[in-house]
Design a protein around this motif. Sequence first.
Motif, short mmCIF file in Angstrom:
data_model
loop_
_atom_site.label_atom_id
_atom_site.label_comp_id
_atom_site.label_asym_id
_atom_site.label_seq_id
_atom_site.Cartn_x
_atom_site.Cartn_y
_atom_site.Cartn_z
N GLU A 163 18.80 -48.90 12.04
CA GLU A 163 18.35 -47.65 12.68
C GLU A 163 18.03 -46.63 11.58
OE1 GLU A 163 20.18 -44.33 15.66
OE2 GLU A 163 21.08 -46.34 15.69
N GLN A 164 16.92 -45.92 11.73
CA GLN A 164 16.53 -44.91 10.73
C GLN A 164 17.57 -43.79 10.66
OE1 GLN A 164 13.35 -44.92 8.76
NE2 GLN A 164 13.95 -47.00 9.28
N GLY A 165 17.96 -43.44 9.45
CA GLY A 165 18.92 -42.34 9.30
C GLY A 165 20.36 -42.81 9.28
N THR A 166 20.58 -44.14 9.29
CA THR A 166 21.94 -44.68 9.27
C THR A 166 22.69 -44.20 8.02
OG1 THR A 166 21.17 -46.68 10.35
CG2 THR A 166 23.32 -46.82 9.28
N ILE A 167 22.00 -44.25 6.90
CA ILE A 167 22.66 -43.93 5.63
C ILE A 167 22.46 -42.46 5.28
CG2 ILE A 167 22.80 -44.54 3.16
CD1 ILE A 167 23.49 -46.90 5.01
N GLN A 168 23.57 -41.78 5.05
CA GLN A 168 23.49 -40.36 4.67
C GLN A 168 23.47 -40.23 3.15
OE1 GLN A 168 27.07 -39.35 6.96
NE2 GLN A 168 25.75 -38.22 8.33
N LEU A 169 23.20 -39.00 2.71
CA LEU A 169 23.12 -38.76 1.27
C LEU A 169 24.02 -37.62 0.84
CD1 LEU A 169 19.29 -38.84 0.44
CD2 LEU A 169 21.04 -40.32 -0.58
N MET A 170 24.55 -37.74 -0.36
CA MET A 170 25.22 -36.61 -1.01
C MET A 170 24.60 -36.51 -2.41
SD MET A 170 29.20 -35.86 -1.66
CE MET A 170 29.43 -35.51 0.06
N ALA A 171 24.23 -35.30 -2.80
CA ALA A 171 23.59 -35.14 -4.12
C ALA A 171 24.55 -34.46 -5.07
CB ALA A 171 22.31 -34.30 -3.97
N ALA A 172 24.75 -35.09 -6.23
CA ALA A 172 25.60 -34.46 -7.25
C ALA A 172 24.71 -33.71 -8.23
CB ALA A 172 26.39 -35.52 -7.98
N ILE A 173 25.12 -32.50 -8.53
CA ILE A 173 24.36 -31.64 -9.44
C ILE A 173 25.17 -31.55 -10.73
CG2 ILE A 173 23.62 -29.25 -9.79
CD1 ILE A 173 22.96 -29.23 -6.76
N GLU A 174 24.55 -31.94 -11.84
CA GLU A 174 25.33 -32.12 -13.07
C GLU A 174 24.62 -31.57 -14.30
OE1 GLU A 174 27.57 -35.88 -13.09
OE2 GLU A 174 26.27 -36.62 -11.50
N ILE A 204 24.50 -34.65 3.57
CA ILE A 204 25.72 -34.14 4.20
C ILE A 204 26.43 -33.16 3.26
CG2 ILE A 204 26.16 -36.06 5.75
CD1 ILE A 204 28.03 -37.24 3.60
N GLY A 205 26.04 -33.17 1.99
CA GLY A 205 26.68 -32.26 1.06
C GLY A 205 26.07 -32.33 -0.32
N ILE A 206 26.41 -31.31 -1.11
CA ILE A 206 26.09 -31.35 -2.54
C ILE A 206 27.39 -31.16 -3.30
CG2 ILE A 206 23.65 -30.68 -2.47
CD1 ILE A 206 24.45 -27.80 -2.99
N ALA A 207 27.40 -31.69 -4.52
CA ALA A 207 28.65 -31.67 -5.29
C ALA A 207 28.34 -31.29 -6.73
CB ALA A 207 29.27 -33.07 -5.27
N ILE A 208 29.32 -30.70 -7.37
CA ILE A 208 29.14 -30.44 -8.80
C ILE A 208 29.82 -31.57 -9.60
CG2 ILE A 208 31.10 -28.79 -8.73
CD1 ILE A 208 29.82 -27.45 -11.23
N GLY A 209 29.15 -32.03 -10.64
CA GLY A 209 29.72 -33.01 -11.57
C GLY A 209 29.96 -32.31 -12.90
N ALA A 210 31.19 -31.88 -13.12
CA ALA A 210 31.46 -30.93 -14.22
C ALA A 210 31.42 -31.55 -15.62
CB ALA A 210 32.80 -30.26 -14.01
N GLU A 211 31.80 -32.83 -15.71
CA GLU A 211 31.85 -33.42 -17.06
C GLU A 211 30.44 -33.47 -17.65
OE1 GLU A 211 34.56 -33.81 -18.62
OE2 GLU A 211 35.99 -33.67 -16.96
N THR A 217 34.20 -30.97 -8.30
CA THR A 217 34.19 -32.08 -9.25
C THR A 217 35.60 -32.63 -9.50
OG1 THR A 217 33.41 -32.65 -11.48
CG2 THR A 217 34.48 -30.52 -11.22
N VAL A 218 35.68 -33.66 -10.35
CA VAL A 218 36.97 -34.28 -10.68
C VAL A 218 37.77 -33.41 -11.66
CG1 VAL A 218 36.09 -36.62 -10.36
CG2 VAL A 218 36.02 -35.60 -12.63
N SER A 232 36.24 -34.15 -5.48
CA SER A 232 36.33 -35.55 -5.90
C SER A 232 37.60 -35.73 -6.71
CB SER A 232 35.13 -35.93 -6.78
OG SER A 232 33.94 -35.77 -6.08
N LEU A 233 38.22 -36.90 -6.55
CA LEU A 233 39.47 -37.20 -7.26
C LEU A 233 39.31 -38.50 -8.01
CD1 LEU A 233 41.93 -36.53 -4.27
CD2 LEU A 233 41.20 -34.90 -6.02
N ILE A 234 40.14 -38.68 -9.03
CA ILE A 234 40.05 -39.96 -9.76
C ILE A 234 41.30 -40.81 -9.61
CG2 ILE A 234 38.34 -39.31 -11.50
CD1 ILE A 234 40.81 -38.86 -13.41
N ASN A 235 42.37 -40.24 -9.01
CA ASN A 235 43.62 -40.99 -8.97
C ASN A 235 44.36 -40.71 -7.66
OD1 ASN A 235 46.73 -41.20 -9.66
ND2 ASN A 235 45.67 -42.44 -11.18
N PRO A 236 44.98 -41.74 -7.08
CA PRO A 236 45.70 -41.53 -5.81
C PRO A 236 46.79 -40.47 -5.89
CG PRO A 236 45.53 -43.88 -6.29
CD PRO A 236 45.00 -43.15 -7.50
N ARG A 237 47.37 -40.26 -7.07
CA ARG A 237 48.42 -39.24 -7.20
C ARG A 237 47.92 -37.84 -6.89
NH1 ARG A 237 50.30 -39.70 -12.99
NH2 ARG A 237 48.97 -41.51 -13.30
#
Length: 298
Positions: free
Chosen positions: A119-130, A149-156, A194-195, A221-226
């Motif tokens: 179905e068209q539109g099944t997959i959503q997008l998130m754009a990271a700005i870095e 669905i969102g935009i994100a910052i990628g700080a590294e 960002t992480v 965004s997280l990098i570790n379950p803790r």
Amino acid sequence: MGRLRRSMLYVPGNNPGMIRDAHIYGSDAIMFDLEDSVSLKEKDAARLLVYEALKTFDYGRTEVLVRVNGLNTPYGRDDFEAIVRAKPDAIRLPKTETPEDVVEADELITQIERQAGMEQGTIQLMAAIESALGVITAYKIATASSRLIGIAIGAEDFVTDLKTTRSKEGIELLTARSQILFAARAAGIDALDTVFSDVNDEEGFIREVKLIKQLGFDGKSLINPRQINILHQIYTPTEDEIKKSIQVIEAAKEAEERGSGVISLNGKMIDKPIVERAYRVLELAKAVDRVSVEEMWQ
Ligand SMILES: CC(C)(COP(=O)(O)OP(=O)(O)OC[C@H]1O[C@@H](n2cnc3c(N)ncnc32)[C@H](O)[C@@H]1OP(=O)(O)O)[C@@H](O)C(=O)NCCC(=O)NCCSC(=O)C[C@@](O)(CC(=O)O)C(=O)O
Ligand SMILES: [Mg+2]
């Protein structure tokens, strides 16, 4: 209230054990990574591993994203071809700099969805700005596709582009975070932070989560379950906040019944935006812990 996206756990796409168990830690979303946590030699193997995992495992109610390699790399197109067919909830575009980057991804997804009979539109997008260019064009990026669905910052990557480093206080990120947040809000989509890369620095992590919550981010965004429970605690309304919100809403309802416009609660003026915020606190509280809010409401 839309989908909860407080926590998005990055999972390296070349680690079978982590991929299998990623959802058990309770983050709102998991994000399998084919980009910077995977070495060039392992790109093809990781793509296949993530594809098979998405086809095989049931991640329950956890939202599933895959960060692909950019379409300007030798791996991007193959990532899209495989991952769209494996049907994650969304694809995260790394290092988005222009609206054309989003449109190109959107058109490719549309083509693959059609070929695969999806179905068209099944997959959503998130754009990271870095990068600086990405930050400057944030609103155009945020409005470039209805799949977003969102935009994100990628700080590294961002601080590298700025020719600086990350400080504990995050002063170097403040303008970019604000601009990305404004762009997301103006576009009506989510804003993700960002992480925090030092998993052993709990104090620094708490400070950063409090900061980004105060700025208005929907999550991080997280990098570790803790890091998951710490973040969820900070993003969960306290009993006191819930009680105050209920008082505000009840006072507003009473005032409306009396036909009175301005309301005062314990000496503080209550107006429309304050009531709106009170509802938002209750919605969030309900979304994370339905029972206790309903008990308090009675
Ligand atoms: C940091 C560390 C090595 C520490 O390992 P450690 O082993 O010391 O961790 P421990 O705490 O001891 O693990 C306890 C148990 O949890 C399991 N476990 C750990 N981590 C897990 C996980 N992520 N997913 C599922 N399971 C996990 C582990 O397997 C163990 O399971 P078990 O043995 O069964 O007990 C590890 O976490 C890790 O690899 N993290 C992901 C790193 C990553 O993806 N980086 C790329 C994304 S950032 C980027 O690209 C920059 C960016 O683009 C970002 C942006 O856009 O914002 C930008 O520009 O800024
Ligand atoms: Mg990055």
